[in-house]
Motif scaffolding. Structure first.
Motif, PDB file in Angstrom:
ATOM      1  N   PRO A 140       0.814  -1.221   0.000  1.00  0.00           N
ATOM      2  CA  PRO A 140       0.000   0.000   0.000  1.00  0.00           C
ATOM      3  C   PRO A 140       0.846   1.269   0.000  1.00  0.00           C
ATOM      4  O   PRO A 140       0.418   2.293  -0.547  1.00  0.00           O
ATOM      5  CB  PRO A 140      -0.837  -0.125   1.275  1.00  0.00           C
ATOM      6  N   VAL A 141       2.024   1.233   0.597  1.00  0.00           N
ATOM      7  CA  VAL A 141       2.921   2.392   0.564  1.00  0.00           C
ATOM      8  C   VAL A 141       3.338   2.672  -0.876  1.00  0.00           C
ATOM      9  O   VAL A 141       3.340   3.822  -1.343  1.00  0.00           O
ATOM     10  CB  VAL A 141       4.145   2.150   1.473  1.00  0.00           C
ATOM     11  N   MET A 142       3.672   1.602  -1.614  1.00  0.00           N
ATOM     12  CA  MET A 142       4.019   1.757  -3.027  1.00  0.00           C
ATOM     13  C   MET A 142       2.873   2.363  -3.815  1.00  0.00           C
ATOM     14  O   MET A 142       3.072   3.278  -4.636  1.00  0.00           O
ATOM     15  CB  MET A 142       4.394   0.386  -3.613  1.00  0.00           C
ATOM     16  N   LEU A 143       1.663   1.902  -3.576  1.00  0.00           N
ATOM     17  CA  LEU A 143       0.531   2.412  -4.346  1.00  0.00           C
ATOM     18  C   LEU A 143       0.231   3.870  -4.020  1.00  0.00           C
ATOM     19  O   LEU A 143      -0.181   4.633  -4.898  1.00  0.00           O
ATOM     20  CB  LEU A 143      -0.703   1.540  -4.113  1.00  0.00           C
ATOM     21  N   HIS A 144       0.473   4.275  -2.789  1.00  0.00           N
ATOM     22  CA  HIS A 144       0.266   5.695  -2.482  1.00  0.00           C
ATOM     23  C   HIS A 144       1.330   6.557  -3.169  1.00  0.00           C
ATOM     24  O   HIS A 144       1.025   7.671  -3.626  1.00  0.00           O
ATOM     25  CB  HIS A 144       0.268   5.933  -0.975  1.00  0.00           C
ATOM     26  N   ALA A 145       2.537   6.042  -3.254  1.00  0.00           N
ATOM     27  CA  ALA A 145       3.574   6.756  -4.007  1.00  0.00           C
ATOM     28  C   ALA A 145       3.196   6.841  -5.485  1.00  0.00           C
ATOM     29  O   ALA A 145       3.363   7.891  -6.132  1.00  0.00           O
ATOM     30  CB  ALA A 145       4.925   6.067  -3.831  1.00  0.00           C
ATOM     31  N   LEU A 146       2.664   5.744  -6.039  1.00  0.00           N
ATOM     32  CA  LEU A 146       2.244   5.747  -7.444  1.00  0.00           C
ATOM     33  C   LEU A 146       1.117   6.750  -7.667  1.00  0.00           C
ATOM     34  O   LEU A 146       1.105   7.471  -8.680  1.00  0.00           O
ATOM     35  CB  LEU A 146       1.791   4.337  -7.843  1.00  0.00           C
ATOM     36  N   ARG A 147       0.193   6.807  -6.744  1.00  0.00           N
ATOM     37  CA  ARG A 147      -0.915   7.772  -6.831  1.00  0.00           C
ATOM     38  C   ARG A 147      -0.378   9.197  -6.949  1.00  0.00           C
ATOM     39  O   ARG A 147      -0.861  10.002  -7.762  1.00  0.00           O
ATOM     40  CB  ARG A 147      -1.780   7.617  -5.579  1.00  0.00           C
ATOM     41  N   ASN A 148       0.616   9.524  -6.162  1.00  0.00           N
ATOM     42  CA  ASN A 148       1.197  10.863  -6.210  1.00  0.00           C
ATOM     43  C   ASN A 148       2.093  11.063  -7.426  1.00  0.00           C
ATOM     44  O   ASN A 148       2.236  12.180  -7.922  1.00  0.00           O
ATOM     45  CB  ASN A 148       1.976  11.135  -4.922  1.00  0.00           C
TER      46      ASN A 148
END
Length: 476
Positions: free
Chosen positions: A400-408
């Motif tokens: 989920p940390v990776m996906l939040h970085a991808l979102r940004n």
């Protein structure tokens, strides 16, 4: 001209025989060979089988909780993808009594850990639809996993039974092509003594009296991966609701499950509405949950009706996670087990989205806190091709940390569009991480190779351009 004409006619006759009745191809076995005994996954090469695709499993099962004896009569509808002299099914432990293919007695044997080898009386030609009827019996036993404990058919302390496990479980109670690549519909009629209740995948059909008890009927018409099939037998308390769109919601609670768990599951329609707002229309034909009073090592996204361990699992975040899988993991299944982040990273991020949307959590701050406290082991945890036995580790924390970085990194609009359209793009199918990368690149109009190398394919702490994109800032 006159010399060639009879040859053309003969060829036409042979073609009609092969494409029509199949007598010529099947009788002579032209080109027929055994189907492979595995589907070729790099982690579990012997799981699944080659040479055919299953369309439907239809099980008629009798189970006695007192003796643990299970008797099964199974009908499999399938299509040959090559000319087959024989084919394998995955089946572990139980005794096979008879096998018929298209109504004719077939030879069968057992090899290896879980292979049931079937040799039909007549070879099957490529493209042929065929039916397999298998009678079997025995006392099911779970598969022991060093990381997750028992998988497959398991026994409840109160006398009931349930099926749960990943990457395999179905092989412990019915013959199956046990690979995510072969989805099929699933129909179950199970007879148990009258005092016991049953819940399984899909839609509940009318039950009826039968010798030895009551027959309970369930039908999952959405194509399903074998490990997502389940049945659970206990003295359930049922809760039945209906979503606004008419989708039936059936949940079952074992004796002793606390009221707090029932209250959490009562929010399932609200949870599904929220997930639809993020991931698109709910892709399954039924919903609900199975709440055990057993401590098992996991909860699992069994299709349409996740199964939950006692205690910690009966909470809203876990219910959000397992139901997010109905989009990410169930409707769209992995192509190979090394792609498991496409299941777990997204279901884990769904709980972040819930906290943001329902609890007002600042996800940028949560991200910054997670990055600040992250260990070397965290950064070295792999999200892709992590190796057999390591699938269910960092996908829950780093994912989920990776996906939040991808979102940004790609921006809110592109990220939201990807989340909502990816499941519909691959509905009822399979996908891999490279396809997800290419799709996200197409939607965002960005080259994401550097980001995916830093976060997904590689290890180590990402460079600042990937670690703090967009609105994310280093912690002071």
């Amino acid at each position: 001209m006159r010399v060639k004409k009879p040859v053309v006619v003969a060829a036409a006759v042979v073609a009609s025989l092969c494409l029509g009745t199949g007598v010529a191809a099947a009788g002579d076995g032209w080109g027929a060979k055994p189907g492979s005994d595995g589907a070729g996954d790099s982690y579990y090469p012997q799981d699944g089988n080659g040479g055919y695709n299953v369309a439907d499993y239809n099980l008629k099962v009798t189970y006695d909780p007192a003796s643990h004896q299970l008797t099964g009569n199974q009908d499999i509808t399938a299509r040959a993808t090559q000319s087959l002299s024989s084919f394998d099914l995955d089946f572990k432990g139980l005794t096979v009594d008879s096998v018929k293919v298209d109504g004719r007695d077939a030879k069968f044997s057992r090899t290896g850990d879980h292979e049931l080898v079937v040799t039909p009386a007549r070879a099957l030609w490529r493209g042929q639809n065929f039916k397999v009827k298998i009678a079997y019996h025995g006392v099911p036993a779970p598969i022991s996993d060093p990381a997750l404990g028992d998988n497959g058919w398991q026994y409840a302390k109160a006398g009931g039974a349930f099926v749960a496990g990943e990457p395999r479980s179905a092989t412990t109670w019915y013959p199956v092509n046990d690979t995510p690549l072969d989805k099929a519909t699933f129909h179950l009629a199970i007879t148990v003594p009258d005092e016991w209740g049953v819940i399984a995948n899909g839609r509940e059909k009318p039950s009826f009296k039968a010798p030895g008890g009551t027959t309970h009927v369930w039908a999952e018409e959405t194509p399903i991966v074998p490990y997502m099939t389940t049945v659970a037998i206990d003295k359930w308390t049922f809760d039945r609701q209906t979503r606004k769109d008419g989708t039936p919601v059936v949940s079952a609670f074992a004796p002793g499950v606390p009221d707090t768990t029932k209250q959490a599951e009562a929010r399932l329609p609200e949870i599904l509405d929220f997930l639809e707002s993020k991931f698109g229309k709910y892709p399954i034909d039924a919903a609900g949950g199975i709440f055990l009073n057993e401590q098992i090592g996991f909860s699992l996204e069994t299709m349409s009706r996740p199964i939950y361990s006692a205690g910690w699992a009966g909470t809203v975040p876990t219910i959000v996670h397992e139901n997010a899988h109905q989009w990410y993991g169930d409707s769209v299944a992995v192509e190979h087990w090394k792609d498991v982040c496409l299941n777990e990273c997204f279901a884990s991020y769904a709980t972040w989205l819930w906290d943001e949307g329902k609890e007002g959590v600042d996800l940028n701050k949560q991200y910054a806190d997670d990055v600040k406290k992250a260990s070397t082991a965290f950064w070295n945890g792999k999200l892709y091709d992590m190796g057999q036995g390591n699938e269910f580790t960092y996908v829950y924390s780093k994912g989920p940390v990776m996906l939040h970085a991808l979102r940004n990194y790609v921006g809110e609009q592109a990220f939201s569009r990807v989340l909502k359209t990816w499941p519909s793009l691959h509905r009822d199918g399979n996908a891999n991480m490279q396809q997800f990368q290419r799709y996200t690149e197409a939607v965002s109009h960005k080259n994401l190779q550097g980001f995916f190398d830093a976060w997904v394919y590689g290890t180590g702490k990402p460079a600042d351009q990937y670690l703090y994109p967009g609105g994310l800032k280093p912690a002071a």
